[in-house]
Design a protein around this motif. Sequence first.
Motif, PDB file in Angstrom:
ATOM      1  N   GLY A  20      -5.239 -14.506  27.712  1.00  0.00           N
ATOM      2  CA  GLY A  20      -5.661 -15.909  27.683  1.00  0.00           C
ATOM      3  C   GLY A  20      -6.982 -16.049  26.953  1.00  0.00           C
ATOM      4  O   GLY A  20      -7.181 -15.446  25.889  1.00  0.00           O
TER       5      GLY A  20
ATOM      6  N   VAL B  37      -0.410 -12.953  22.682  1.00  0.00           N
ATOM      7  CA  VAL B  37       0.485 -13.287  21.567  1.00  0.00           C
ATOM      8  C   VAL B  37       0.176 -14.635  20.904  1.00  0.00           C
ATOM      9  O   VAL B  37       0.650 -14.895  19.806  1.00  0.00           O
ATOM     10  CB  VAL B  37       1.982 -13.265  21.989  1.00  0.00           C
ATOM     11  CG1 VAL B  37       2.490 -11.862  22.115  1.00  0.00           C
ATOM     12  CG2 VAL B  37       2.235 -14.063  23.243  1.00  0.00           C
TER      13      VAL B  37
ATOM     14  N   VAL C  12      -5.155 -18.994  21.272  1.00  0.00           N
ATOM     15  CA  VAL C  12      -5.715 -18.552  22.554  1.00  0.00           C
ATOM     16  C   VAL C  12      -6.579 -17.298  22.360  1.00  0.00           C
ATOM     17  O   VAL C  12      -7.707 -17.222  22.874  1.00  0.00           O
ATOM     18  CB  VAL C  12      -4.554 -18.301  23.556  1.00  0.00           C
ATOM     19  CG1 VAL C  12      -5.056 -17.673  24.830  1.00  0.00           C
ATOM     20  CG2 VAL C  12      -3.827 -19.606  23.868  1.00  0.00           C
TER      21      VAL C  12
ATOM     22  N   PHE D   4      -0.721  -9.296  19.585  1.00  0.00           N
ATOM     23  CA  PHE D   4       0.635  -8.759  19.399  1.00  0.00           C
ATOM     24  C   PHE D   4       1.280  -8.605  20.767  1.00  0.00           C
ATOM     25  O   PHE D   4       0.596  -8.622  21.800  1.00  0.00           O
ATOM     26  CB  PHE D   4       0.570  -7.385  18.714  1.00  0.00           C
ATOM     27  CG  PHE D   4       1.779  -7.071  17.874  1.00  0.00           C
ATOM     28  CD1 PHE D   4       1.938  -7.628  16.618  1.00  0.00           C
ATOM     29  CD2 PHE D   4       2.772  -6.214  18.351  1.00  0.00           C
ATOM     30  CE1 PHE D   4       3.050  -7.349  15.847  1.00  0.00           C
ATOM     31  CE2 PHE D   4       3.881  -5.931  17.587  1.00  0.00           C
ATOM     32  CZ  PHE D   4       4.027  -6.493  16.330  1.00  0.00           C
TER      33      PHE D   4
ATOM     34  N   ALA E 237       2.340  -7.050  23.886  1.00  0.00           N
ATOM     35  CA  ALA E 237       1.842  -5.881  24.619  1.00  0.00           C
ATOM     36  C   ALA E 237       2.945  -4.850  24.850  1.00  0.00           C
ATOM     37  O   ALA E 237       2.681  -3.647  24.877  1.00  0.00           O
ATOM     38  CB  ALA E 237       1.258  -6.327  25.956  1.00  0.00           C
TER      39      ALA E 237
ATOM     40  N   ASP F 220       3.910 -15.231  32.373  1.00  0.00           N
ATOM     41  CA  ASP F 220       4.743 -16.443  32.260  1.00  0.00           C
ATOM     42  C   ASP F 220       5.920 -16.342  33.227  1.00  0.00           C
ATOM     43  O   ASP F 220       6.686 -15.375  33.188  1.00  0.00           O
ATOM     44  CB  ASP F 220       5.255 -16.593  30.819  1.00  0.00           C
ATOM     45  CG  ASP F 220       4.096 -16.857  29.855  1.00  0.00           C
ATOM     46  OD1 ASP F 220       3.129 -17.534  30.269  1.00  0.00           O
ATOM     47  OD2 ASP F 220       4.154 -16.378  28.707  1.00  0.00           O
TER      48      ASP F 220
ATOM     49  N   THR G 144      -9.339 -16.547  36.812  1.00  0.00           N
ATOM     50  CA  THR G 144      -9.050 -16.807  35.397  1.00  0.00           C
ATOM     51  C   THR G 144      -8.902 -18.317  35.195  1.00  0.00           C
ATOM     52  O   THR G 144      -8.855 -19.090  36.147  1.00  0.00           O
ATOM     53  CB  THR G 144      -7.733 -16.131  34.973  1.00  0.00           C
ATOM     54  OG1 THR G 144      -6.667 -16.754  35.706  1.00  0.00           O
ATOM     55  CG2 THR G 144      -7.735 -14.641  35.234  1.00  0.00           C
TER      56      THR G 144
END
Length: 221
Positions: free
Chosen positions: A58, A80, A84, A105, A107, A128, A200
């Motif tokens: 993030g 990704v 962000v 990229f 992970a 997600d 977070t």
Amino acid sequence: METNTINNIKLILDFASKPYIFSEEIKPQIKPFAQYAPINFKEIFNNSNPVNVEIGIGNGEFIVHYAQKWPNENFLGFEVVKKVIRKAINRVEKNNLKNVKLIHFDAKFFISIFEDNSVKRFFVNFPDPWPKKKHHKRRLLKPEFLKLLSDKLIKNGELFIATDHEDYKNEIVENLILCGKFKSIWNTWYKEELIDYFPTKYYRKFASKTGVYFFHLKNEK
Ligand SMILES: C[S@@+](CC[C@H](N)C(=O)[O-])C[C@H]1O[C@@H](n2cnc3c(N)ncnc32)[C@H](O)[C@@H]1O
């Protein structure tokens, strides 16, 4: 049909002048049917300090917090979404952190080419949840992926997961049992409160209201 595998392709990850790599530098190096040489953390960080990995960083607040807290450890973060990761890059550069490197990229790809027994801790904050049933297969924390994380962790290495999604939490528990490689540090698989959790952005925005399931797992091999 026979396919010829190209062996031992060494990815060039040039962190010499910057703490990040965008996918544009990586994609041209990815070849069909290739086998890649294991990622060498010593080359990336220029030291042999323990390596922590965060998947889906993030805006980078979490990884930066821990990199500042543990300056004698290394931190590798994956994200990704370019918009962000740019925020995370700014944060790392502003704080002039030499022990953080960020990769724009997937992970999963990179972790599959880490050396076995090389990571001290993995962090997965709010993966997600893919709430629709037909999308559940896209969830990250499947038994095979958990097994991969276990292979890459050192013995007694740790895996931290936080999710606010009840159904995903249940799937994570099932998958941990199926995988058979991790043990909770508590006598329950998860806790719903954690006093020393660093919040977070996702936690502050959504999960703090609905509640969170925290996992703190030890790799048993
Ligand atoms: C719900 S957000 C949580 C972000 C952050 N961890 C937080 O708690 O604020 C999940 C993040 O994981 C990233 N992500 C999902 N799958 C990923 C993958 N395979 N590799 C790297 N990042 C991924 C997404 O782009 C997204 O930014």
